[in-house]
Structure formats: structure tokens, C-alpha cells
Design an enzyme around this catalytic site. Structure first.
Site, short mmCIF file in Angstrom:
data_model
loop_
_atom_site.label_atom_id
_atom_site.label_comp_id
_atom_site.label_asym_id
_atom_site.label_seq_id
_atom_site.Cartn_x
_atom_site.Cartn_y
_atom_site.Cartn_z
N HIS A 75 35.07 17.22 -47.33
CA HIS A 75 36.26 17.89 -47.88
C HIS A 75 36.99 18.66 -46.78
O HIS A 75 36.36 19.25 -45.91
CB HIS A 75 35.86 18.88 -48.98
CG HIS A 75 35.53 18.22 -50.28
ND1 HIS A 75 35.49 18.90 -51.46
CD2 HIS A 75 35.23 16.93 -50.59
CE1 HIS A 75 35.19 18.08 -52.45
NE2 HIS A 75 35.02 16.88 -51.94
N PRO A 296 26.76 33.57 -54.35
CA PRO A 296 27.14 32.21 -53.92
C PRO A 296 28.64 31.95 -53.85
O PRO A 296 29.06 30.86 -53.52
CB PRO A 296 26.48 31.31 -54.95
CG PRO A 296 26.13 32.17 -56.09
CD PRO A 296 26.01 33.55 -55.59
N LYS A 300 27.35 30.50 -48.96
CA LYS A 300 26.66 30.79 -47.70
C LYS A 300 25.14 30.73 -47.78
O LYS A 300 24.47 30.68 -46.75
CB LYS A 300 27.05 32.20 -47.21
CG LYS A 300 28.47 32.29 -46.70
CD LYS A 300 28.72 31.32 -45.54
CE LYS A 300 30.17 30.91 -45.45
NZ LYS A 300 30.32 29.57 -44.89
N TYR A 387 34.58 30.14 -44.15
CA TYR A 387 34.07 29.22 -45.17
C TYR A 387 33.50 27.95 -44.52
O TYR A 387 32.43 27.46 -44.90
CB TYR A 387 35.20 28.85 -46.14
CG TYR A 387 34.73 28.16 -47.40
CD1 TYR A 387 34.69 26.77 -47.48
CD2 TYR A 387 34.31 28.89 -48.50
CE1 TYR A 387 34.24 26.13 -48.63
CE2 TYR A 387 33.86 28.26 -49.67
CZ TYR A 387 33.84 26.87 -49.71
OH TYR A 387 33.40 26.24 -50.85
P1 FAS Z 1 14.15 29.00 -51.32
O1 FAS Z 1 14.09 30.05 -52.37
O2 FAS Z 1 15.00 27.79 -51.52
O3 FAS Z 1 12.66 28.44 -51.04
C1 FAS Z 1 11.56 29.31 -51.03
C2 FAS Z 1 10.34 28.48 -51.44
O4 FAS Z 1 9.16 29.29 -51.26
C3 FAS Z 1 10.40 28.09 -52.91
O5 FAS Z 1 10.25 26.70 -53.05
C4 FAS Z 1 9.23 28.86 -53.54
O6 FAS Z 1 8.60 28.13 -54.56
C5 FAS Z 1 8.30 29.03 -52.34
N1 FAS Z 1 7.40 30.19 -52.45
C6 FAS Z 1 7.69 31.44 -52.87
N2 FAS Z 1 6.60 32.23 -52.78
C7 FAS Z 1 5.59 31.46 -52.28
C8 FAS Z 1 4.23 31.71 -51.98
N3 FAS Z 1 3.67 32.91 -52.15
N4 FAS Z 1 3.48 30.69 -51.47
C9 FAS Z 1 4.05 29.45 -51.29
N5 FAS Z 1 5.33 29.16 -51.57
C10 FAS Z 1 6.10 30.16 -52.06
N6 FAS Z 1 23.45 29.19 -52.53
C11 FAS Z 1 24.67 28.64 -52.36
O7 FAS Z 1 25.15 28.59 -51.24
N7 FAS Z 1 25.36 28.14 -53.44
C12 FAS Z 1 24.84 28.17 -54.71
O8 FAS Z 1 25.48 27.72 -55.66
C13 FAS Z 1 23.58 28.73 -54.92
N8 FAS Z 1 23.02 28.75 -56.17
C14 FAS Z 1 21.78 29.30 -56.34
C15 FAS Z 1 21.17 29.33 -57.62
C16 FAS Z 1 19.90 29.92 -57.80
C17 FAS Z 1 19.27 29.95 -59.18
C18 FAS Z 1 19.23 30.49 -56.69
C19 FAS Z 1 17.88 31.19 -56.88
C20 FAS Z 1 19.81 30.45 -55.43
C21 FAS Z 1 21.09 29.84 -55.25
N9 FAS Z 1 21.69 29.78 -53.98
C22 FAS Z 1 22.91 29.23 -53.79
C23 FAS Z 1 21.03 30.27 -52.83
C24 FAS Z 1 20.03 29.21 -52.39
O9 FAS Z 1 20.70 28.03 -52.12
C25 FAS Z 1 19.27 29.78 -51.22
O10 FAS Z 1 20.12 30.37 -50.26
C26 FAS Z 1 18.38 28.76 -50.56
O11 FAS Z 1 17.56 28.20 -51.55
C27 FAS Z 1 17.60 29.47 -49.48
O12 FAS Z 1 16.63 28.61 -49.01
P2 FAS Z 1 15.16 29.17 -48.62
O13 FAS Z 1 15.34 30.36 -47.77
O14 FAS Z 1 14.42 27.99 -48.11
O15 FAS Z 1 14.54 29.74 -49.96
C1 PHB Z 2 28.19 24.21 -55.71
O1 PHB Z 2 27.08 24.32 -56.29
O2 PHB Z 2 28.77 23.11 -55.60
C2 PHB Z 2 28.85 25.44 -55.13
C3 PHB Z 2 28.28 26.69 -55.39
C4 PHB Z 2 28.87 27.82 -54.86
C5 PHB Z 2 30.03 27.68 -54.07
C6 PHB Z 2 30.58 26.44 -53.82
C7 PHB Z 2 29.98 25.31 -54.36
O3 PHB Z 2 30.62 28.80 -53.56
#
Ligand code: FAS
Ligand code: PHB
Length: 393
Positions: A75, A296, A300, A387
Site C-alpha cells: 500500500h 495499535p 507500531k 507510519y
Molecule cells: P507476543 O505477545 O506476540 O508474544 C509473546 C509470547 O510469549 C506469546 O506467544 C505468549 O504465549 C508467550 N509467553 C508468555 N509468557 C510465557 C512464559 N512464561 N513462558 C513461555 N512463553 C510465554 N499491534 C499492531 O500493530 N496492530 C494491531 O492491530 C494489534 N492488535 C493487537 C491485539 C491484541 C489482542 C494484542 C494482545 C496485541 C495487539 N497488537 C497489535 C500488538 C501485538 O501485535 C504485539 O505488538 C506483538 O504481538 C508483539 O510481539 P511479541 O513481543 O513477540 O509478543
Molecule cells: C490491522 O489489523 O490491519 C491494523 C491494526 C491497527 C492499525 C492498522 C491496521 O493501526
């Protein structure tokens, strides 16, 4: 108790832990990735969708970007929509021609899991780290509750990639750790729907009822979000109410209705900002959500996590291959400068796009900020560069 040894223990198989494990493995640095959930669970978890230019390049350079290049959507702009009118921000034109890639986080996770399993390097699912010890010695270790019982793993470094509710950031002593937190007075209700997106680019929308985001995953999959009150639960939002509210907030003369279809995934996520300092304590280094959370709105979250990993990989490689501690010594300060920049941009996008139902002065200020973003090329350029490629700035 069973004993194992490796050079780096990586807690968590989210994007951060998986990419770090892959990068280290490619350079011959032994590491074990420990994940408390099952493979099926982490590959089904729907989260982020936008990948920054520099982070897409990082994934490709790591050899994990083949399917992203094939299936990801490239995009060059986003829309800001308010007062029922759309305003396009020409991202690539304002950011040296760089695009973003729309590709679900769970797809990145699937690609990295497949690479890891193909390499034969250890990725232990349903293995929860229950204790992290010896961080101020040169021989830290972790205790793991796995499917085969308890395991003790000794190592040289522990990478805390276990998210904000994991064990790693709690292992930093209370008199050392500083936690900065902000909770917003709204949450995001997100859906994944089998509906052809009615838009080619993402639409960020500010409506008097609240925020809406029209994103996508493919020509047949729409990803949409609504800002809701923080106490609301999914059972208060029927499919009909979700689609009605999305239509109300996103409608314009050109697009009076959005395409609807079966909702195959839904969830409500609290909006918060968190920064944990320092990101290093002795032999423990935090990366990703274990160290920071961003709302979100700025897309980022995952990008910030993978930018930490790029820094952590080089720091561990220098230490473990050349016995050069300099990058590890500066790891926390280097990452935190970028983390706070991402917090600032995410706060700017969040405040500007979510109406404040208690403070009309704040709404006036935010509407001025929105109008500046669409009327001033300088303001639009700052938004576009943050962005598209904040983690490379
Ligand atoms: P993660 O949380 O992805 O991964 C951590 C891992 O560690 C998990 O799999 C967990 O099960 C594991 N873990 C935890 N404790 C442990 C333990 N004691 N032993 C072993 N394993 C363990 N970001 C965006 O940019 N856009 C979005 O739309 C967006 N939506 C999101 C929606 C939700 C519900 C959440 C929670 C986050 C969202 N985020 C979004 C942010 C998300 O994308 C995070 O930034 C991203 O997952 C970060 O990646 P990690 O740091 O790898 O952490
Ligand atoms: C997406 O899930 O596609 C998404 C989420 C948050 C943003 C942009 C895209 O800010």
C-alpha cells in the site's frame, strides 16, 4: 529434574522470540525458544496487520519473507476520514517512495514457525517458563513446566520475548525496574470478516460516536475495528450491531455501506501504553511487548518488537562471537529512544482519532490536529514517515 544447556534461552514464540531465534540460529548461536501455548493457538491469534517498510525488509533479509512478498498487500497511502469526508495521505509520495505491507501478524508467525521447525532447532510448545534465576551471574537459568514435566535450562543470556504479562519483565528487581503506564478510556472491538474490502487502502475514521478502522487481509477478507467503552464485552455486540455501527461511522456519499460477510474472528483489546525500563538487567534482555505496549492506532506494536530484535540480534552476536559487550551495554538506551518515539506517534494517532466524550476542549484541539494533518504538507510528511518507517528513522 531434567537439565539442558544452551547459549541463549528465548522466552516466548511471538514475532519477537521467533525472529530472534531464527537470526541467531542462522549464525550458529545455539538457542532454545520456549512457548507456553500450542502451535495451533499462536498461529491462529489474529493481531497486527501493517508492516513498516524497514521491518518488511528485515523479514525478507532474514529469509522469512517469501510468502509475505507473494501474498502481502503493498500500500502507498491511507485515508483519514472525519465529518463523513475522506482525505488521502499519500504515504509513499511523502516518505521517499516507501510503501507499507499489509500482512497479518499470524502469517508472519506461521512463516517463522515453519522456518524454525525446518531448521530442526528447538522450539518447545506448551512449555511455560516459571522461574528466571541467576541474572546477575554469568550463568543464568530458567525453569520450565513442559509436557514432559520440569526442565532446568542453563545459558549465557535470557531473551525475554514473552509479552507484557510474561515472567521476564517481572524478574527485574522492584528497586531497579521503572514502569510507565497510560490506560485509555476506550477499547477496540476487532473483527475478521469474510467480506471483500470495499476500500483499497486503510481508512482511519473519527466519528462523533467513536473511532473506526477499515483494514483488510486479502481481496476476500476484511479486518475492521470499532472504538468501544472499556467495560463493554463481546456479548453486548451482536453481528447486526457491529455492522450497523461500522456503517454509521464509516459512511460517506461515495461509500454509504461497507461490504458485510460472516465474522470469523472477533475480540476486544484494551487500549494502553506501557514502557518498562531498563530493557536489560544483567544477563536478561527484554524485546517486544515484554518491554512496551503501544495503542495499535499507529500500527507500531509488532514493528517495534521486530526493531528491538534487530538490535538484540547484533548485540548478542557481538558478545557471543567476538566477546564485545558494547552493543549489549547500550541495548536498553538504544531501544528506548525508539520506543518513546513510537509511544509519541501512537499517542498522537490515538488522541487525534478517538473523540473525547468528557472534554470538548480536547476535541477542539484534536480536530485542529486532524485538519493540520490533511492541510499541511509538512504535518502530513511527519505522519507518513512515522507510519511507514518509524523504526528506521
Ligand atoms: P507476543 O505477545 O506476540 O508474544 C509473546 C509470547 O510469549 C506469546 O506467544 C505468549 O504465549 C508467550 N509467553 C508468555 N509468557 C510465557 C512464559 N512464561 N513462558 C513461555 N512463553 C510465554 N499491534 C499492531 O500493530 N496492530 C494491531 O492491530 C494489534 N492488535 C493487537 C491485539 C491484541 C489482542 C494484542 C494482545 C496485541 C495487539 N497488537 C497489535 C500488538 C501485538 O501485535 C504485539 O505488538 C506483538 O504481538 C508483539 O510481539 P511479541 O513481543 O513477540 O509478543
Ligand atoms: C490491522 O489489523 O490491519 C491494523 C491494526 C491497527 C492499525 C492498522 C491496521 O493501526
Amino acid at each position: 529434574m531434567k537439565e539442558l544447556r544452551t547459549q541463549v534461552v528465548i522466552i516466548g514464540a511471538g514475532p519477537a522470540g521467533l525472529l530472534l531465534g531464527h537470526l541467531l540460529q542462522r549464525e550458529g548461536i545455539d538457542n532454545i525458544v520456549l512457548e507456553r501455548r500450542s502451535r495451533e493457538y499462536i498461529e491462529k491469534r489474529v493481531r497486527a496487520g501493517v508492516i513498516e517498510y524497514g521491518i518488511a525488509k528485515l523479514i525478507e533479509d532474514a529469509g522469512a519473507g517469501e510468502r509475505m512478498k507473494r501474498e502481502g498487500l503493498v500500500h502507498h497511502g491511507v485515508e483519514l476520514r472525519f465529518d463523513h469526508t475522506s482525505h488521502r495521505i499519500p504515504l509513499s509520495e511523502l516518505a521517499d517512495g516507501k510503501p507499507i505491507t499489509v500482512y497479518g501478524q499470524q502469517e508472519v508467525v506461521k512463516d517463522l514457525v515453519a522456518l524454525r521447525l525446518d531448521s530442526g532447532a528447538p522450539l518447545l510448545f506448551e512449555s511455560e517458563v516459571t522461574a528466571v534465576e541467576g541474572l546477575t551471574t554469568d550463568g543464568p537459568c530458567v525453569e520450565v513446566e513442559g509436557v514432559d514435566g520440569k526442565v532446568r535450562i542453563s545459558c549465557e543470556f535470557v531473551a525475554g520475548c514473552d509479552g507484557t504479562f510474561g515472567v521476564a519483565n517481572k524478574a527485574i528487581p522492584k528497586d531497579v525496574v521503572r514502569r510507565y503506564e497510560r490506560t485509555y478510556p476506550f477499547s477496540w472491538l476487532g473483527i475478521l470478516a469474510e467480506a471483500a474490502p470495499a476500500t483499497e487502502e486503510l481508512i482511519y475514521c473519527r466519528h462523533e460516536n467513536g473511532f473506526a478502522l477499515y483494514s483488510l487481509r486479502s481481496p476476500t477478507l476484511s479486518r475492521l475495528y470499532l472504538g468501544v467503552r472499556p467495560e463493554e464485552t463481546l456479548d453486548q455486540w451482536s453481528d447486526e450491531r457491529i455492522w450497523d455501527e461500522l456503517n454509521t461511522r464509516l459512511a460517506t456519499d461515495e461509500m454509504p455501506e461497507i461490504n458485510q460477510g460472516p465474522i470469523i474472528e472477533r475480540g476486544i483489546t484494551a487500549m494502553r501504553s506501557i514502557v518498562v525500563e531498563p530493557m536489560r538487567f544483567g544477563r536478561l534482555l527484554l524485546a517486544g511487548d515484554a518491554a512496551h505496549i503501544v495503542p495499535p492506532t499507529g500500527a507500531k506494536g509488532m514493528n517495534l518488537a521486530l526493531a528491538d530484535v534487530r538490535e538484540l540480534f547484533h548485540a548478542l552476536l557481538a558478545q557471543l562471537r567476538s566477546n564485545d559487550p558494547r552493543l549489549i551495554d547500550t541495548y536498553s538506551s538504544t531501544c528506548l529512544e525508539r520506543v518513546w518515539r513510537a509511544e509519541e506517534f501512537s499517542t498522537y494517532m490515538t488522541q487525534m482519532l478517538h473523540p473525547n466524550h468528557e472534554d470538548d476542549f480536547e476535541n477542539g484541539v484534536q480536530m485542529a490536529r486532524l485538519r493540520q494533518a490533511i492541510n499541511s504538507r509538512e504535518a502530513a510528511t511527519v505522519l507518513a514517515r512515522n507510519y511507514v518507517d518509524l523504526n528506521s528513522l
